[in-house]
Design an enzyme around this catalytic site. Structure first.
Site: not given
Ligand code: IPE
Ligand code: IPE
Ligand code: MG
Length: 245
Positions: A19, A23-24, A36, A67-68, A70, A187, A193, A195
């Site tokens: 995760d 934000r990075w 990504h 994540n669908w 997004r 994590r 959490r 998730s």
């Molecule tokens: C969990 O991360 C899913 C993956 C790392 C692929 P999310 O960024 O989707 O989780 P939440 O929304 O912070 O709980």
């Molecule tokens: C994890 O990074 C990768 C996926 C969930 C696909 P995020 O895309 O959730 O990054 P943040 O949590 O928004 O920083």
């Molecule tokens: Mg995330």
């Protein structure tokens, strides 16, 4: 910190919620997409490290069922990244004797992604050094929902009887039927959490949370997590005295 890892006390199955890509990137003034891309580099590094430590099972949460939700553009990028990474890393998987495995509702992925997964999984099927599992369109509640439906169907068809439904039958119906329970769950990104990841399989896992964003997560951070794991006493309900007897 002395990060001397004991080879005889390593987790067999490490699972990672990768995760913090977005934000990075945003902290550095880049787009989430760039984050990504950088995240893929961390995947390569950690697979290599796990391999050199002889960790036999590594499971990575790459795309959750939620994540669908997004933005379409971000989902598209993630799917393309997946196809390109599989294509690019394929030779390395073969060379390093790694078997690719996926868990999740793979049928919901774009056809091109499914085809590439099928191709690489088939070609690496006999590899034995490590099982690299990628969770895609994965949700633990959905997984458990399916297990319940399938077992109910088998009971209805008289293939199994209700009395025989136990942990082992449930394990056999999960996506992870060929994997041992998770020993260490990591994590990144500071969130503490789960998730909707591997709810059944982490029943006795050691949980490790770090503030490091996934694109920054490297060998040192991985070793820190393993070192921390090795300091813990896993009691599985027993007393400390029983464990150390
Ligand atoms: C969990 O991360 C899913 C993956 C790392 C692929 P999310 O960024 O989707 O989780 P939440 O929304 O912070 O709980
Ligand atoms: C994890 O990074 C990768 C996926 C969930 C696909 P995020 O895309 O959730 O990054 P943040 O949590 O928004 O920083
Ligand atoms: Mg995330």
């Amino acid at each position: 910190m002395d990060l001397n890892i004991k080879k005889n006390k390593l987790p067999k199955h490490v699972a990672i919620i990768m995760d913090g890509n977005g934000r990075w990137a945003q902290k550095k003034g880049y787009t989430r997409i760039y984050g990504h891309n950088k995240g893929v580099k961390s995947v390569q590094k950690i697979v290599e490290e796990a391999l050199s430590l002889d960790i036999p099972y590594l499971t990575l949460y790459a795309f959750s069922i939620d994540n669908w939700n997004r933005p379409k553009k971000e989902i598209e990028t993630l799917m393309n990244l997946l196809i390109n990474s599989l294509k690019r890393e394929f030779e390395k998987l073969i060379k390093n004797n790694i078997r690719l495995n996926t868990i999740g509702n793979i049928k919901t992925l774009p056809k091109k992604v499914q085809d590439e997964i099928m191709r690489v999984s088939k070609k690496t099927k006999k590899n034995t050094k490590m099982v690299l599992t990628i969770a895609l369109s994965y949700g633990a509640r959905e997984e458990i929902e399916n297990v319940i439906k399938n077992i109910a169907m088998e009971v209805k068809n008289n293939t199994i009887s209700i009395e025989n439904v136990d942990h082992s039958i449930i394990n056999k119906h999960l996506y992870t039927q060929n994997l041992p329970d998770v020993d260490l769950l990591i994590r990144t990104s500071g969130e503490q959490r789960i998730s909707n990841f591997l709810l059944w399989q982490i029943a006795y896992a050691e949980l490790y949370f770090t503030d490091v964003y996934w694109p920054d997560f490297g060998k040192k951070d991985f070793y820190k997590a393993l070192f921390n794991y090795q300091k813990r006493e896993r009691r599985f309900g027993k007393t400390s005295g029983q464990i150390n007897f």
